[in-house]
Design a protein around this motif. Structure first.
Motif, PDB file in Angstrom:
ATOM      1  N   GLY A 293       9.668   6.204   5.234  1.00 16.49           N
ATOM      2  CA  GLY A 293      10.313   7.512   5.341  1.00 16.49           C
ATOM      3  C   GLY A 293       9.498   8.549   6.085  1.00 16.49           C
ATOM      4  O   GLY A 293       9.986   9.170   7.039  1.00 16.49           O
ATOM      5  N   LEU A 294       8.253   8.758   5.674  1.00 15.16           N
ATOM      6  CA  LEU A 294       7.437   9.799   6.310  1.00 15.16           C
ATOM      7  C   LEU A 294       7.203   9.536   7.791  1.00 15.16           C
ATOM      8  O   LEU A 294       7.367  10.461   8.609  1.00 15.16           O
ATOM      9  CB  LEU A 294       6.110   9.945   5.572  1.00 15.16           C
ATOM     10  CG  LEU A 294       6.165  10.649   4.209  1.00 15.16           C
ATOM     11  CD1 LEU A 294       4.768  10.710   3.593  1.00 15.16           C
ATOM     12  CD2 LEU A 294       6.736  12.055   4.329  1.00 15.16           C
ATOM     13  N   PRO A 295       6.819   8.333   8.203  1.00 15.86           N
ATOM     14  CA  PRO A 295       6.653   8.095   9.644  1.00 15.86           C
ATOM     15  C   PRO A 295       7.946   8.311  10.434  1.00 15.86           C
ATOM     16  O   PRO A 295       7.916   8.823  11.562  1.00 15.86           O
ATOM     17  CB  PRO A 295       6.199   6.633   9.715  1.00 15.86           C
ATOM     18  CG  PRO A 295       5.549   6.380   8.397  1.00 15.86           C
ATOM     19  CD  PRO A 295       6.363   7.170   7.418  1.00 15.86           C
TER      20      PRO A 295
ATOM     21  N   LEU B 248      -1.510  13.070  -2.531  1.00 18.67           N
ATOM     22  CA  LEU B 248      -0.274  12.955  -3.316  1.00 18.67           C
ATOM     23  C   LEU B 248       0.048  11.492  -3.596  1.00 18.67           C
ATOM     24  O   LEU B 248       0.449  11.144  -4.717  1.00 18.67           O
ATOM     25  CB  LEU B 248       0.876  13.623  -2.574  1.00 18.67           C
ATOM     26  CG  LEU B 248       2.235  13.656  -3.286  1.00 18.67           C
ATOM     27  CD1 LEU B 248       2.127  14.371  -4.625  1.00 18.67           C
ATOM     28  CD2 LEU B 248       3.278  14.328  -2.401  1.00 18.67           C
ATOM     29  N   ARG B 249      -0.148  10.638  -2.617  1.00 18.93           N
ATOM     30  CA  ARG B 249       0.120   9.214  -2.839  1.00 18.93           C
ATOM     31  C   ARG B 249      -0.798   8.648  -3.912  1.00 18.93           C
ATOM     32  O   ARG B 249      -0.364   7.861  -4.768  1.00 18.93           O
ATOM     33  CB  ARG B 249      -0.052   8.433  -1.538  1.00 18.93           C
ATOM     34  CG  ARG B 249       0.370   6.977  -1.661  1.00 18.93           C
ATOM     35  CD  ARG B 249       0.398   6.259  -0.326  1.00 18.93           C
ATOM     36  NE  ARG B 249       0.957   4.919  -0.468  1.00 18.93           N
ATOM     37  CZ  ARG B 249       1.152   4.070   0.534  1.00 18.93           C
ATOM     38  NH1 ARG B 249       0.839   4.434   1.782  1.00 18.93           N
ATOM     39  NH2 ARG B 249       1.655   2.865   0.311  1.00 18.93           N
ATOM     40  N   SER B 250      -2.058   9.043  -3.896  1.00 17.14           N
ATOM     41  CA  SER B 250      -2.986   8.596  -4.927  1.00 17.14           C
ATOM     42  C   SER B 250      -2.585   9.132  -6.290  1.00 17.14           C
ATOM     43  O   SER B 250      -2.656   8.420  -7.304  1.00 17.14           O
ATOM     44  CB  SER B 250      -4.407   9.064  -4.571  1.00 17.14           C
ATOM     45  OG  SER B 250      -5.315   8.716  -5.582  1.00 17.14           O
ATOM     46  N   ALA B 251      -2.148  10.389  -6.328  1.00 16.29           N
ATOM     47  CA  ALA B 251      -1.732  10.996  -7.590  1.00 16.29           C
ATOM     48  C   ALA B 251      -0.482  10.328  -8.147  1.00 16.29           C
ATOM     49  O   ALA B 251      -0.340  10.159  -9.365  1.00 16.29           O
ATOM     50  CB  ALA B 251      -1.488  12.491  -7.397  1.00 16.29           C
ATOM     51  N   VAL B 252       0.438   9.936  -7.273  1.00 12.87           N
ATOM     52  CA  VAL B 252       1.641   9.232  -7.721  1.00 12.87           C
ATOM     53  C   VAL B 252       1.262   7.918  -8.393  1.00 12.87           C
ATOM     54  O   VAL B 252       1.807   7.559  -9.447  1.00 12.87           O
ATOM     55  CB  VAL B 252       2.600   8.975  -6.544  1.00 12.87           C
ATOM     56  CG1 VAL B 252       3.707   7.997  -6.936  1.00 12.87           C
ATOM     57  CG2 VAL B 252       3.230  10.276  -6.075  1.00 12.87           C
TER      58      VAL B 252
ATOM     59  N   PHE C 135       5.730   3.904  -4.575  1.00  9.55           N
ATOM     60  CA  PHE C 135       6.505   4.692  -3.601  1.00  9.55           C
ATOM     61  C   PHE C 135       6.139   4.305  -2.167  1.00  9.55           C
ATOM     62  O   PHE C 135       6.097   5.138  -1.260  1.00  9.55           O
ATOM     63  CB  PHE C 135       6.303   6.193  -3.843  1.00  9.55           C
ATOM     64  CG  PHE C 135       7.107   6.735  -5.001  1.00  9.55           C
ATOM     65  CD1 PHE C 135       7.943   7.831  -4.839  1.00  9.55           C
ATOM     66  CD2 PHE C 135       7.054   6.150  -6.255  1.00  9.55           C
ATOM     67  CE1 PHE C 135       8.686   8.324  -5.896  1.00  9.55           C
ATOM     68  CE2 PHE C 135       7.800   6.625  -7.328  1.00  9.55           C
ATOM     69  CZ  PHE C 135       8.616   7.712  -7.154  1.00  9.55           C
ATOM     70  N   ARG C 136       5.895   3.029  -1.966  1.00  5.22           N
ATOM     71  CA  ARG C 136       5.433   2.545  -0.662  1.00  5.22           C
ATOM     72  C   ARG C 136       6.419   2.870   0.461  1.00  5.22           C
ATOM     73  O   ARG C 136       6.024   3.324   1.544  1.00  5.22           O
ATOM     74  CB  ARG C 136       5.204   1.037  -0.719  1.00  5.22           C
ATOM     75  CG  ARG C 136       4.671   0.453   0.594  1.00  5.22           C
ATOM     76  CD  ARG C 136       4.300  -0.998   0.416  1.00  5.22           C
ATOM     77  NE  ARG C 136       5.465  -1.809   0.078  1.00  5.22           N
ATOM     78  CZ  ARG C 136       5.393  -3.033  -0.451  1.00  5.22           C
ATOM     79  NH1 ARG C 136       4.211  -3.561  -0.738  1.00  5.22           N
ATOM     80  NH2 ARG C 136       6.484  -3.718  -0.720  1.00  5.22           N
TER      81      ARG C 136
ATOM     82  N   ALA D 211      14.149   1.502  -7.937  1.00  6.38           N
ATOM     83  CA  ALA D 211      13.272   0.838  -8.903  1.00  6.38           C
ATOM     84  C   ALA D 211      12.018   0.305  -8.218  1.00  6.38           C
ATOM     85  O   ALA D 211      10.914   0.339  -8.793  1.00  6.38           O
ATOM     86  CB  ALA D 211      14.026  -0.305  -9.579  1.00  6.38           C
ATOM     87  N   ARG D 212      12.147  -0.167  -6.994  1.00  8.73           N
ATOM     88  CA  ARG D 212      11.002  -0.724  -6.271  1.00  8.73           C
ATOM     89  C   ARG D 212       9.918   0.322  -6.022  1.00  8.73           C
ATOM     90  O   ARG D 212       8.730  -0.005  -5.974  1.00  8.73           O
ATOM     91  CB  ARG D 212      11.457  -1.317  -4.937  1.00  8.73           C
ATOM     92  CG  ARG D 212      10.411  -2.199  -4.256  1.00  8.73           C
ATOM     93  CD  ARG D 212      10.932  -2.759  -2.954  1.00  8.73           C
ATOM     94  NE  ARG D 212      12.215  -3.434  -3.138  1.00  8.73           N
ATOM     95  CZ  ARG D 212      12.974  -3.863  -2.130  1.00  8.73           C
ATOM     96  NH1 ARG D 212      12.593  -3.672  -0.878  1.00  8.73           N
ATOM     97  NH2 ARG D 212      14.116  -4.484  -2.382  1.00  8.73           N
ATOM     98  N   GLN D 213      10.319   1.583  -5.894  1.00  3.72           N
ATOM     99  CA  GLN D 213       9.313   2.621  -5.678  1.00  3.72           C
ATOM    100  C   GLN D 213       8.385   2.760  -6.887  1.00  3.72           C
ATOM    101  O   GLN D 213       7.183   2.988  -6.740  1.00  3.72           O
ATOM    102  CB  GLN D 213       9.977   3.972  -5.378  1.00  3.72           C
ATOM    103  CG  GLN D 213      10.925   3.960  -4.186  1.00  3.72           C
ATOM    104  CD  GLN D 213      10.374   3.209  -3.002  1.00  3.72           C
ATOM    105  OE1 GLN D 213       9.333   3.556  -2.451  1.00  3.72           O
ATOM    106  NE2 GLN D 213      11.077   2.152  -2.591  1.00  3.72           N
TER     107      GLN D 213
END
Length: 301
Positions: free
Chosen positions: A193-195, A118-122, A186-187, A179-181
């Motif tokens: 967030g996830l951790p 998902l991160r790669s797809a984003v 979406f770093r 905006a930074r995401q």
């Protein structure tokens, strides 16, 4: 070995969005609206109704990111009459578009594999955003008219954009965490967030709502000066609020008794609301993080 994948059912993406919004607003997030207390002229129903209106637009199959942002913002605004979820929509539209392009493994235990995909797809979705996405997003932002929105000499949301959406967001990335995401893939969602959600404490003893949602919210509010507060009151005030959250979060971790923990959270919540401090961006990032968690576990179509 890579496993054969099937794309998530569009209905599963919509359900993942609605569940993320519901979980966030049912958790006691100091300073923000939640089921334990209203705030800032809004109640939990404002956000649940806005989420229900936005969900089909966020998950609309084949829609561009700009189309999702525009349609979801209009639907939400028409339903509740206020800006209840602009930041959520801005963050979740690219995530939903990305989710359409990946598959999910058969075993839920491989959630981490889906998160990586998902991160790669984003990143791929963001790389293909254009001026039309920017135009639609700008119109949605102007419609919602978030608190503290000022005018800019370059890429003002009230003027037709001449650059792509990522380029436009990059202009505000140093002062706006949403905006930074867009600029950074979406770093913070994936690396903060996830951790935080995965390491949430309290378990079944958490009487403040969902443990993961609370942990994610506190991680963002205590680590970053909230952009919503900064727009309304200035960076110095936002930084002071961040320090209050850092102190509160550390103190909360040291309270073992659930009822005392609840009382401490409610007292901090009331104090923030008396001061008009609403960490709205931290709440938006929380929903986006929960959305990613849900997408990683969504059933395939």
């Amino acid at each position: 070995m890579n496993r054969r994948r099937r794309r998530p059912d569009p209905a599963a993406i919509e359900a993942a969005f609605r569940d993320a919004c519901r979980t966030e607003v049912e958790t006691l997030k100091p300073g923000n609206v939640h089921r334990f207390a209203p705030g800032h002229g809004m109640t939990i129903d404002t956000f649940l109704d806005a989420a229900a209106a936005a969900a089909p637009m966020i998950a609309r199959p084949g829609a561009s990111v700009g189309e999702r942002i525009s349609a979801a913002t209009k639907a939400s605004f028409e339903t509740v009459g206020v800006n209840a979820n602009l930041g959520i929509v801005l963050l979740c539209a690219p995530l939903a578009a990305a989710a359409e392009t990946i598959g999910v493994p058969a075993e839920p235990a491989r959630r981490s594999e889906v998160v990586v995909a998902l991160r790669s797809a984003v990143a791929s979705v963001l790389a293909h955003l254009d001026a039309e996405d920017a135009r639609l997003a700008f119109a949605a932002i102007a419609l919602a008219n978030p608190g503290g929105l000022g005018a800019r000499s370059d890429a003002d949301v009230r003027s037709p954009p001449k650059i792509g959406l990522v380029e436009a967001m990059a202009l505000a990335a140093d002062v706006d965490l949403v905006a930074r995401q867009f600029r950074d893939g979406f770093r913070e969602i994936f690396e903060v967030g996830l951790p935080a959600g995965d390491s949430a404490g309290y378990g079944e003893e958490c009487n403040l709502g969902d443990p993961a949602a609370l942990a994610v919210y506190l991680a963002f509010a205590s680590r970053f000066a909230d952009s919503h507060i900064a727009r309304k009151y200035g960076l110095e005030t936002a930084e002071a609020c961040r320090k209050r959250f850092e102190t509160f979060s550390n103190a909360l971790n040291g309270i073992a008794d659930p009822e005392k923990r609840l009382a401490a959270a409610l007292a901090f919540d009331a104090a923030l609301k008396r001061d008009g401090r609403n960490p709205g961006t931290s709440a938006d990032l929380t929903v986006a993080t929960l959305f990613v968690r849900n997408l990683a576990e969504a059933p395939a179509g």
